[in-house]
Scaffold this motif. Structure first.
Motif, PDB file in Angstrom:
ATOM      1  N   ILE A  86      -9.939  23.897 -33.496  1.00 47.38           N
ATOM      2  CA  ILE A  86      -9.707  25.805 -33.198  1.00 47.38           C
ATOM      3  C   ILE A  86      -9.699  26.492 -34.178  1.00 47.38           C
ATOM      4  N   GLU A  87     -11.372  27.324 -34.141  1.00 47.72           N
ATOM      5  CA  GLU A  87     -11.780  28.067 -35.390  1.00 47.72           C
ATOM      6  C   GLU A  87     -11.159  29.368 -35.341  1.00 47.72           C
ATOM      7  N   GLY A  88     -10.473  29.865 -36.111  1.00 50.27           N
ATOM      8  CA  GLY A  88     -10.123  31.594 -35.612  1.00 50.27           C
ATOM      9  C   GLY A  88     -10.563  32.084 -37.112  1.00 50.27           C
ATOM     10  N   ASN A 209     -13.661  27.427 -23.249  1.00 49.51           N
ATOM     11  CA  ASN A 209     -12.906  28.744 -23.922  1.00 49.51           C
ATOM     12  C   ASN A 209     -13.070  27.294 -25.564  1.00 49.51           C
ATOM     13  N   THR A 210     -11.602  27.217 -25.895  1.00 48.18           N
ATOM     14  CA  THR A 210     -11.183  26.410 -27.599  1.00 48.18           C
ATOM     15  C   THR A 210     -11.596  25.513 -27.148  1.00 48.18           C
ATOM     16  N   SER A 251      -7.737  32.497 -19.819  1.00 48.44           N
ATOM     17  CA  SER A 251      -7.849  30.934 -20.865  1.00 48.44           C
ATOM     18  C   SER A 251      -8.007  29.581 -20.217  1.00 48.44           C
ATOM     19  N   ASN A 253      -8.720  26.206 -19.329  1.00 47.81           N
ATOM     20  CA  ASN A 253      -9.649  24.951 -20.425  1.00 47.81           C
ATOM     21  C   ASN A 253     -10.026  24.319 -20.176  1.00 47.81           C
TER      22      ASN A 253
END
Length: 426
Positions: A86-88, A209-210, A251, A253
């Protein structure tokens, strides 16, 4: 001797999976599935990872290795969709997804040559369709379930559409997602390897989403825009497929487009109907018996056998039948409405709606409480939660209804948590 040692590694990984709210009951079939997906070294490393998302630094600390070495291993696992990255704002965080909806499905979302998908499909079928423990734990382990049904929007009359909340519409999930992807339907792809698949389309199940971002990044799913996502939804409606998605309001998924013959969720809905293994929509179909011609098309398309043909008790036409609904089995998907040519079926609001958890954390806490695993979430990595993470989890617990707060405190046996809950209630 080597086989015994190998099996113990996969048993430890099973123990790790079984600590999650969803669970993964041990079985020889599961050990063989994990053996195909993970090397012994990978199984050993993953078995000690936290339940919650973690950083490279956390993995390196748990594994007692350098961050460079930990990053290399994590990236290799993420590239095979065994971990989700997961890119944050502060870089990547990693999480081991549950078996379903998670790395079981990810392994079959595309045709691949790096593992034996036929052997994997046979093992999945044994573990999910022949054995009962995993599917029972997944779909019938408590009141809060993994997934929920989305209403078939073409089946809604104008008046009914006013009662559908935004999060209840698959189209709204598609429009508002940050990322959208499509991959092969795990269920029908699995059944294809067993020569049992139906002719419903396979490249039609969607992630968002993620999860979608990670699967797109590593080539496990194909990125689509809003327009193509809506076209796929229309195709699903045309094939009388049911939209089964993540049981959260925010969100979402995944949304699978399910047939009644191949898909795990629909099969579970029939096997465990009395336990309500899937959250229903806010609607029920109502049959106008005077308009019903007895064609039985609705009976044939219902994925969970909630409709049946019964005698119309018509003295002039003694063989005439009408459709009859079993409300306890019905998902409220609306597929039957589209199949009814004389328009003898219409959706009507249910007397009360079922609670849909706010997000994944809310659902995880509810599932953990109901399945006796809340303590696993609080103390999930042999190191104590950070104050911030513990505060976030307790915040979810404190917003629960009183009965569920009581269940939580009984499971954790924590004076601190009990005092917090009492203070919140006063």
């Amino acid at each position: 001797m080597a086989h015994h040692a190998s099996r113990s590694v996969y048993e430890r990984l099973t123990d790790r999976l079984n600590r999650s709210p969803q669970g993964a009951p041990p079985s020889r079939s599961l050990f063989e599935i994990l053996r195909l997906l993970f090397s012994e070294r990978e199984a050993e490393l993953v078995s000690v990872l936290p339940l919650k998302p973690f950083t490279v630094a956390k993995a390196a600390a748990v594994w007692k290795t350098s961050e460079a070495e930990a990053r290399k291993t994590l990236e290799a696992l993420a590239a095979r969709a065994l971990l989700v990255d997961i890119e944050g704002k502060d870089g990547f965080r990693y999480v081991l997804p549950p078996p379903m909806a998670g790395f079981f499905e990810f392994s079959m979302m595309r045709v691949r040559g790096d593992l034996d998908q036929k052997a994997l499909a046979q093992l999945f079928y044994q573990y999910l369709n022949v054995e009962e423990d995993f599917v029972r734990a997944l779909f019938a382990g408590g009141e809060t379930q993994l997934g929920r049904t989305f209403v078939s929007e073409p089946a809604l009359a104008d008046d009914d559409a006013l009662h559908v909340l935004e999060f209840e519409r698959a189209s709204e999930v598609i429009r508002t997602a940050t990322h959208r992807a499509v991959g092969l339907c795990y269920c029908r792809h699995k059944m294809q390897h067993l020569d049992r698949a139906c002719d419903a389309p396979q490249e039609i199940c969607m992630t968002f989403n993620t999860s979608a971002a990670a699967l797109i990044r590593h080539g496990h799913a194909r990125e689509v825009d809003v327009a193509e996502g809506l076209e796929l939804l229309h195709e699903a409606h045309e094939h009388d497929l049911v939209q089964f998605g993540e049981n959260v309001r925010e969100s979402v998924n995944f949304i699978c487009n399910c047939c009644g013959c191949c898909c795990e969720a629909m099969i579970a809905a029939r096997r465990f109907a009395v336990m309500h293994p899937i959250h229903t929509t806010a609607f029920l179909p109502a049959v106008e018996e005077s308009a019903c011609t007895g064609c039985e098309k609705c009976v044939r398309v219902c994925p969970v056998e909630a409709l049946s043909a019964v005698s119309a008790n018509d003295a002039r036409h003694p063989k005439r039948t009408v459709a009859r609904l079993d409300e306890d089995r019905c998902l409220g998907c609306g597929v039957c409405v589209r199949a009814c040519a004389p328009r003898a079926i219409a959706l009507r609001p249910r007397p009360r709606r079922r609670l849909t958890p706010l997000n994944g954390a809310h659902r995880a806490v509810l599932m953990a409480i109901e399945r006796g695993k809340l303590q696993e979430l609080i103390f999930d990595d042999q190191l104590l939660f950070s104050h911030r993470a513990l505060a976030a989890l307790l915040g979810v617990v404190l917003r629960l209804p009183p009965a569920k707060r009581l269940l939580a405190t009984e499971q954790v046996r924590s004076r601190y948590l009990e005092a917090l809950c009492r203070r919140f209630a006063s």
